[in-house]
Scaffold this active site. Structure first.
Site, PDB file in Angstrom:
ATOM      1  N   LYS A  73     -79.756  81.633  58.784  1.00 57.66           N
ATOM      2  CA  LYS A  73     -79.614  81.390  57.492  1.00 57.66           C
ATOM      3  C   LYS A  73     -80.184  82.285  56.478  1.00 57.66           C
ATOM      4  O   LYS A  73     -81.497  82.515  56.902  1.00 57.66           O
ATOM      5  CB  LYS A  73     -79.732  79.780  57.036  1.00 57.66           C
ATOM      6  CG  LYS A  73     -79.715  79.236  55.617  1.00 57.66           C
ATOM      7  CD  LYS A  73     -80.159  77.947  55.449  1.00 57.66           C
ATOM      8  CE  LYS A  73     -79.798  77.374  53.867  1.00 57.66           C
ATOM      9  NZ  LYS A  73     -80.152  75.916  53.919  1.00 57.66           N
ATOM     10  N   SER A 148     -76.964  72.849  51.653  1.00 53.81           N
ATOM     11  CA  SER A 148     -76.871  74.264  51.599  1.00 53.81           C
ATOM     12  C   SER A 148     -76.745  75.255  52.679  1.00 53.81           C
ATOM     13  O   SER A 148     -76.461  76.467  52.412  1.00 53.81           O
ATOM     14  CB  SER A 148     -78.334  74.682  50.853  1.00 53.81           C
ATOM     15  OG  SER A 148     -79.378  74.379  51.617  1.00 53.81           O
ATOM     16  N   SER A 172     -79.754  69.638  53.878  1.00 49.37           N
ATOM     17  CA  SER A 172     -78.728  70.684  53.910  1.00 49.37           C
ATOM     18  C   SER A 172     -78.329  71.276  55.377  1.00 49.37           C
ATOM     19  O   SER A 172     -77.527  72.094  55.409  1.00 49.37           O
ATOM     20  CB  SER A 172     -79.671  72.019  53.570  1.00 49.37           C
ATOM     21  OG  SER A 172     -79.895  71.469  51.816  1.00 49.37           O
TER      22      SER A 172
END
Lengths: 510, 440
Positions: A73, A148, A172
């Site tokens: 990420k 997210s 997330s």
């Protein structure tokens, strides 16, 4: 050969061991596939095209994940590659150091495929708040992958990486895992070093894992979960050996032989487990009907395998989101104060100091980030501190105690992961608060700093994935993953590739 | 030039702080020395504000949970023994340093950003610039002795920011205070404190109110002026630092700190010990204890059996003079040898001074110098011979003596001393002369 992209990491490792294929070949294949699919998926902010240079994968045959392509990420620092946190304010920022978790990946010869898209600074539940572009759900390209860590989810579901690292501050990783049909693991807070993780909420952030099954998740946990002196909040009671524990969960075999090292059958694992269902979550007010059905179906499966199910109250349901947002926004308002363009990142030149701060941060941050900074600053300010921040802290303490008391009598807690399956792009952008409700089932584990996992449990009538959530005691990841592995084996669960991706795979010319 | 920097002190995305263990131990030794109330659990807090010298946009400090409260340190203001009392002591990190250049630009020096600081806050008990510097000097020496700080004000590793307020005599409540910053020497500090007091008094006597501000010293104007930085009522939005766990002080750490404290003796402790154990004047005691070197010499020499008063005289007289002139230290051995020769009456005072100087500059031992030179103690017989010669050579003085003019004796002794080139024992010469004269 392209079918190899659909394997789990542990299956791929078998092929490496048998020398059926090499890590270099897989890296090459992976990159070509990413190239082929990115236009439609948009999982990556930066693809790491360098599979031959310093990022070259190595198969070490050490029982670990060496040589496997894994995505990271874009809120975790990788040295020499841009890290943006999906924000304009860090556009072009190239970290001068590796996050500890990344260093651990590199040491194991893992191939980092690239930096995946996210909601800006990890604030969001759909990845639509990224300052760059929105990511698509591989099960339906008109829908969100969740957030997210949406990019990390779509990368694994879209076959662009075998595993990925995300983060989970309020759900997330678990929520996108649910929306994309993956295993999403939230490790115990503190068991994975946060050094190099761009901070959103320091006492909530955990680097987390997307995997195609429980064994893969355990393998990656073993790599990244190590005590780190660079992170004063990192603590681990003992060396992680999750994969070993999960491997001991056998297929449909004879019941276990006495002795702890022997394989255990799935019914051994599931049978006798005391599972608490927090009934205050399982209501139409929070959860949509198909998700409720799927959840109840899983519970029945466990009951049939001998688990003891109890429905118990959880009186803090009505306080979860409020406490979560007050506390995380407060920490975020402080953590994001360093982004002023003076030492790194984007900057607009002016002569006046105050104007410099205002310009850089006004144009550098997106709306949702600004909202949370404002909210966080407010709840910490003189006159409001007690009413909001302090109160939220007390509620958090109460929730921790409530979990502790539940775990005295039960092995796991089970609740749904997401109140709804993947929604359409743009559907919740008009109402930020409705977006916040996506987290209702996930924030509790972050507030209590306990581990939790999402596992795929079924589909909606229109073919969208539905997941369910298991929560355990601090540092009980091995037990949780053993349970979910047992469940996978009982249901002969196989990682599913979406029809859309299958079609693309057919068209793919290797 | 930013050379001693890293991603952590620059506040890069993703970095985390860690507590410096050595610093905690240093703080503990200080806490033990001043007998502060030490908290076994204290936490860190974030102090949030925006400024270019603050890389993270917050400073890690300890707000409502300082590890040490209270404590005191005896110091001397002139000859008065005073008690400096502390309010609290805590740890925090340093900011970067801003240099404002004449061309209007500013430069940021991050070399010291993130360096740990120990902030010591006293109670409001000082009444003049001089008192402040008297106290500070004791504190500074203690910090240096404990190995906590280099104590160098010019280098910035020992900083003092006085907070000053005034109130009418008899008034119980303290007035509004102003902080004065950027004072890097004692003399400037004294001037600034006294000037600020004057400034505030002038305001009040003029019917006005003192406004809370941060001031700095303007040497040209000879007064304190408000600092350039915009002074707003800052709301720092303090909250517990989530990246650092509670700081736990163990019994082992406290025991280690106590050991270190027992090893040292502060200037005022030295002074009080010297005054109470030896019958020295207050002045002598102060002078000797003001220097570790002199105190060490004093302790050593007295231990060897020399008289404290004599030692004190020699240290403050000849020894200091020689050291200052030659920029070199005298050793206890040399002084002890000289004093022993003096005590054994092998040389007299004047000779002793010469011997000391010679030994110091040539490196020869005092005994060697005495025996190899004319400075030897004269044989009694030889002396007697000289005495008789002098008596024979001064018949008129002898007559005067017989007549009762006793003061002539001194002149006769002088003659003997002249004959012996000052190397005779004056006392002995005198008694020999007397006995010879009585014979005649």
């Amino acid at each position: 050969m392209k079918e190899l992209l659909t394997l789990t990491a542990h299956e791929l490792l078998e092929l490496y061991r048998k020398r059926t294929v090499t890590a270099d070949e897989i890296a090459e294949l992976q990159l070509r596939w990413i190239d082929f699919t990115e236009q439609r998926l948009r999982s990556f902010i930066t693809v790491n095209k360098d599979s031959q240079g310093e990022f070259r994968p190595r198969f070490l045959n050490d029982g670990g994940l060496s040589g496997v392509p894994i995505a990271v990420k874009d809120i975790i620092c990788v040295k020499g590659i841009p890290t943006t946190a999906a924000s304009k304010i860090l556009e072009g920022y190239i970290p001068p150091y590796d996050a500890t978790a990344v260093r651990l990946l590199k040491e194991r010869g893992i191939f980092i495929t690239g930096k995946t898209n996210l909601d800006e600074f990890a604030m969001g539940s759909s990845t639509e708040y990224s300052a760059y572009f929105a990511t698509r759900n591989p099960w339906d390209l008109s829908r969100v992958p969740g957030g997210s860590s949406g990019g990390s989810a779509s990368a694994v579901a879209g076959l662009q990486s075998y595993l990925s690292l995300g983060t989970d501050t309020g759900g997330s990783t678990r929520q996108p895992a649910s929306l994309c049909g993956l295993v999403g693991l939230l490790p115990t807070y503190g068991s994975v070093s946060r050094y190099g993780l761009i901070a959103y909420a320091s006492s909530f952030d955990v680097i987390s894992i997307f995997a195609r099954d429980s064994l893969d998740a355990a393998l990656l946990l073993d790599v990244i979960s190590k005590r780190d002196s660079m992170d004063s909040t990192s603590a681990l009671p003992k060396e992680r050996q999750a994969a070993e524990a999960v491997r001991r969960v056998g297929g449909n075999e004879e019941p276990s032989v006495a002795g702890s090292r022997a394989k255990q059958s799935p019914s051994d694992i599931i049978g006798g487990k005391r599972i608490a269902i927090l009934k205050d979550f399982i209501v139409p007010k929070y959860i949509e009907p198909e998700t409720l059905d799927c959840f109840e179906g899983a519970i029945k499966d466990w009951e049939r395998s001998g688990a003891k199910i109890s429905w118990i109250p959880f009186r803090w349901v009505g306080y979860l989101l409020e406490a979560y947002y007050v506390l995380t926004c407060a920490e975020a308002s402080s953590n994001l104060a360093r982004y002023d363009g003076l030492r790194y990142g984007q900057s607009r030149q002016t002569d006046d100091l105050e104007e410099l701060y205002i310009n850089n941060r006004t144009f550098g941050f997106g709306d949702e980030v600004k909202r949370r900074i404002l909210l966080g600053t407010f709840v910490l300010s003189a006159g409001y501190f007690d009413q909001y921040y302090n109160r939220a802290r007390r509620i958090r303490q109460n929730i921790r105690e409530e979990f502790r008391s539940i775990f005295r009598d039960y092995d796991f807690i089970a609740i749904p992961t997401s109140p709804f399956p993947a929604f359409e792009l743009g559907a919740k952008l008009d109402d930020p608060v409705s977006m916040y409700y996506a987290d209702i089932c996930t924030v509790a584990a972050n507030l209590a700093s306990v581990p939790a996992v999402n596992i795929p449990a079924g589909f909606t009538s229109t073919g969208l994935p539905i997941g369910i959530q298991l929560i355990g005691r601090p540092c009980a990841e091995e037990k949780i993953l053993s349970f979910t592995r047992a469940y996978e084996l009982e249901k002969s669960y196989q990682f599913q590739v979406s029809p859309i991706i299958k079609e693309m795979l057919d068209q793919f010319n290797e | 030039m930013n050379l001693n920097i890293c991603p952590i002190c620059l506040g890069h995305p993703g970095v985390l702080p860690a507590v410096n263990r050595e610093v905690v131990m240093k703080a503990l030794t200080f806490g033990k020395k001043i007998n502060a109330e030490i908290s076994t659990r204290s936490s860190f807090a974030r102090k949030n504000y925006f400024y270019p010298d603050l890389p993270k946009g917050y400073q890690i400090s300890q707000y409502d949970s300082p590890p040490m409260r209270g404590g005191s340190l005896i110091y001397f203001a002139g000859d008065d023994e005073r008690k400096g009392e502390f309010q609290r002591t805590h740890l925090e990190e340093d900011t970067a340093k801003i240099y404002h250049l004449p061309d209007g630009t500013a430069r940021l020096d991050f070399n010291r950003a993130g360096i740990p600081l120990m902030e010591i806050v006293t109670k409001p008990i000082f009444h003049s610039g001089q008192e402040v510097t008297d106290f500070l000097e004791e504190l500074r020496q203690v910090l240096i002795l404990l190995g906590v700080s280099d104590g160098n004000m010019e280098e910035g590793n020992f900083r003092c920011e006085p907070n000053i307020s005034v109130r009418k005599i008899g008034e119980e409540r303290l007035g509004t205070r102003c902080e004065v910053k950027n004072l890097n020497s004692y003399s400037i500090l004294r001037k600034a404190v006294d000037a600020e007091v004057k400034r505030q008094i002038a305001i009040i006597e003029g019917g006005g109110e003192v406004k809370q501000q941060t001031m700095r010293w303007d040497d040209n104007k000879g007064e304190t002026v408000p600092m350039r930085k915009k002074e707003t009522e800052a709301d720092y939005r303090y909250f517990d630092e989530p990246d650092l766990p509670v700081l736990v002080i163990t019994d082992e750490m406290l025991a280690l700190a106590k050991l270190k404290v027992d090893e040292i003796e502060s200037p005022s402790e030295k002074r009080m010990r010297i005054v109470s154990n030896y019958a020295l004047s207050a002045y002598d005691a102060r002078m000797i204890s003001s220097s570790q070197h002199l105190t060490d010499l004093f302790d050593d020499l007295v231990k060897r059996g020399h008289s404290p008063k004599t030692v004190a005289n020699w240290l403050l007289g000849e020894v200091l003079r020689l050291e200052k002139e030659n920029q070199k230290l005298v050793t206890a051995d040399i002084i002890s040898s000289v004093l022993k020769l003096l005590e054994d009456r092998k040389i007299n005072n004047t000779q002793a001074k010469d011997v000391l100087e010679t030994a110091f500059s040539t490196g020869k031992s005092p005994e060697e110098i005495v025996s190899s030179s004319q400075m030897g103690r004269m044989e009694d017989a030889l002396l007697l011979e000289i005495v008789r010669r002098v008596i024979e050579g001064n018949p008129r003085m002898v007559e005067d003596f017989k007549k009762g003019k006793v003061q002539v004796l001194r002149a006769l002794v002088g003659q003997v001393m002249k004959e012996t080139k000052g190397s005779a024992d004056a006392e002995k010469a005198k008694s020999l002369i007397e006995s010879e004269l009585r014979k005649t």
